[in-house]
Design an enzyme around this catalytic site. Structure first.
Site, PDB file in Angstrom:
ATOM      1  N   SER A  28       0.845  -1.156  -0.059  1.00 23.26           N
ATOM      2  CA  SER A  28       0.042   0.083   0.029  1.00 23.26           C
ATOM      3  C   SER A  28       0.940   1.265  -0.115  1.00 23.26           C
ATOM      4  O   SER A  28       0.620   2.228  -0.836  1.00 23.26           O
ATOM      5  CB  SER A  28      -0.974  -0.073   1.165  1.00 23.26           C
ATOM      6  OG  SER A  28      -1.756  -0.988   1.153  1.00 23.26           O
ATOM      7  N   GLU A 313      -8.232  -6.755   4.752  1.00 27.98           N
ATOM      8  CA  GLU A 313      -7.550  -7.826   4.210  1.00 27.98           C
ATOM      9  C   GLU A 313      -6.815  -8.865   5.241  1.00 27.98           C
ATOM     10  O   GLU A 313      -6.144  -9.742   4.635  1.00 27.98           O
ATOM     11  CB  GLU A 313      -6.367  -6.932   3.695  1.00 27.98           C
ATOM     12  CG  GLU A 313      -5.324  -6.133   4.506  1.00 27.98           C
ATOM     13  CD  GLU A 313      -5.550  -5.015   4.736  1.00 27.98           C
ATOM     14  OE1 GLU A 313      -4.708  -4.012   4.903  1.00 27.98           O
ATOM     15  OE2 GLU A 313      -6.873  -4.625   4.837  1.00 27.98           O
TER      16      GLU A 313
END
Length: 437
Positions: A28, A313
């Protein structure tokens, strides 16, 4: 496109997992840093960026738009173009960050860019982002809801006010926020709809923008006003990926061992940091000493009731831990992961039930009754998180075979090596100690 499937017999842990693990960089953070470097007013250097399929797709996408990226000995030097170029095709693979972060940049190119990806990516939602780009001044040709599509931009894209329903993915917001300062009038985004999933990822985006001199007014709830401005170049070092650390730490929790992850940040915007509290609720001992995070398993795993909306996630790994708990677990707040790499709720229900647990989907999550009985073929659905969950189960369930270990290359190409090394290191450290059952 992804190569052929490669089956992998998940190794069983004969002793408590006891190891020290170095986790590669955050996906990310890496892909946000790449995007911001591409949009900046001068060159930037990224150190410790994640080497994985998703980040390679991002680099290739940015190069297709005219960005120069030189990779040398763990460092990437990114030089933005004077103007973004059009005319190419961008392969998004199965990467949500590529398919949602790159179109807002391509909207600044003076021509048409085609976006495509893996077939599984065609099912991932895109409509809120594509609709927003249309309202901001770009043209989108395609079905308007998903890949593939053509996007025709404008170097002087107006930008301005836009309403977005980000209930399906916070990446819609992050993609627009990352590029918004480069639009002629900036961008004024208002979210309407349900709860924003993985909201900490939006906070990560805002923090990285502000670190590069971008002014953002977020004093009104679910509204972000980004002033038009240059984006300052910034050299950065990427943190370890805390979500990818989760299966390794969970290995200690379920086997009664001790796993240490190095270079854990004392403060972070990564949602994966909540794995510390999650493992405590399961019953593990968790401590952060300097830069080392240490998880020690105890004699059993407690059932949990968790809202995972902010760190969805982690759901596959958390579900795998819950399969070994002493009573029923409830995972909530993750309805949106039906639109991730695969329908993760359906996949977890199917695969955990196949190995013996009784698992039921709810409206926004899973109820898991732990009754793991025996091994079987574990389908990964081309999903790296499902593969990690299968590997974790395989530590205690004999004869778990993943249908494709290769899909872990999406975010951690070295997963198989690190997992096997962790188990081998544990055997050497165990001195014959048996796993508590």
């Amino acid at each position: 496109m992804v190569s052929g499937l490669r089956q992998w017999a998940a190794p069983e842990a004969r002793t408590p997992i006891t190891a020290t693990v170095a986790i590669p960089g955050s996906k990310s953070e890496t892909n946000r840093a790449l995007v911001l470097a591409a949009l900046a007013s001068g060159p930037s250097v990224i150190t410790g960026g994640l080497e994985a399929r998703d980040t390679q797709l991002m680099r290739d996408a940015l190069r297709a738009l005219g960005v120069e990226i030189v990779e040398d000995n763990g460092q990437w030097q990114i030089t933005p173009p004077k103007a973004f170029v059009a005319g190419g095709t961008i392969d998004c693979g199965l990467a949500g960050t590529a398919m949602r972060f790159v179109p807002p940049i391509a909207a600044l190119a003076g021509g048409t860019v085609r976006f495509d990806g893996d077939q599984q990516a065609y099912a991932r939602p895109m409509a809120p982002l594509l609709g927003a780009l249309k309202r901001l001044g770009a043209r989108v040709d395609g079905n308007g809801y998903s890949l593939p599509f053509n996007l025709t931009g404008n170097p002087n894209l107006p930008g301005g006010d836009v309403i977005v329903d980000a209930a399906a993915s916070s990446q819609f917001l992050s993609g627009l926020l990352l590029a918004g300062a480069r639009y002629a009038d900036g961008i004024d985004i208002q979210h309407i709809g349900g709860e924003i999933p993985s909201r900490p990822h939006v906070q990560m985006t805002l923090a990285m923008l502000r670190a590069r001199g971008v002014e953002i007014d977020d004093t009104t709830s679910d509204r972000w006003i980004v002033s038009p401005s240059a984006i300052e170049p910034l050299d950065v070092t990427i943190e370890p990926d805390l979500s990818s650390a989760a299966p390794f730490l969970a290995a200690a929790a379920i086997t009664g061992g001790t796993v240490t992850v190095q270079n854990w940040p004392s403060t972070t915007t990564q949602p994966g940091d909540v794995i510390r509290d999650i493992l405590r609720q399961f019953g593990a001992r968790v401590g952060l000493d300097g830069g080392d995070l240490r998880v020690q398993g105890t004699d059993h795993i407690h059932g949990v009731d968790l809202d995972l909306n902010a760190a969805a996630e982690l759901t596959p790994v958390v579900a795998a831990i819950a399969a070994f708990a002493d009573h029923t677990s409830h995972l909530r707040g993750v309805a949106h992961i039906r639109g991730h790499e695969t329908d993760r709720l359906a996949a977890l229900e199917t695969e955990l039930s196949r190995v013996g647990s009784h698992v039921r989907q709810t409206g926004d999550g899973l109820t898991i009754h732990p009754r793991v009985l025996g091994g079987d073929l574990w389908h990964t659905y081309a999903d790296h998180r499902m593969a990690q969950a299968g590997a974790l189960l395989g530590l205690l369930v004999p004869e778990i075979v993943l249908d494709d270990i290769g899909c872990t290359s999406k975010t951690m190409p070295e997963f198989e090596y690190l997992w096997t090394k962790m188990i081998n290191d544990s055997v050497q450290a165990s001195a014959g100690e048996a796993i508590p059952r």
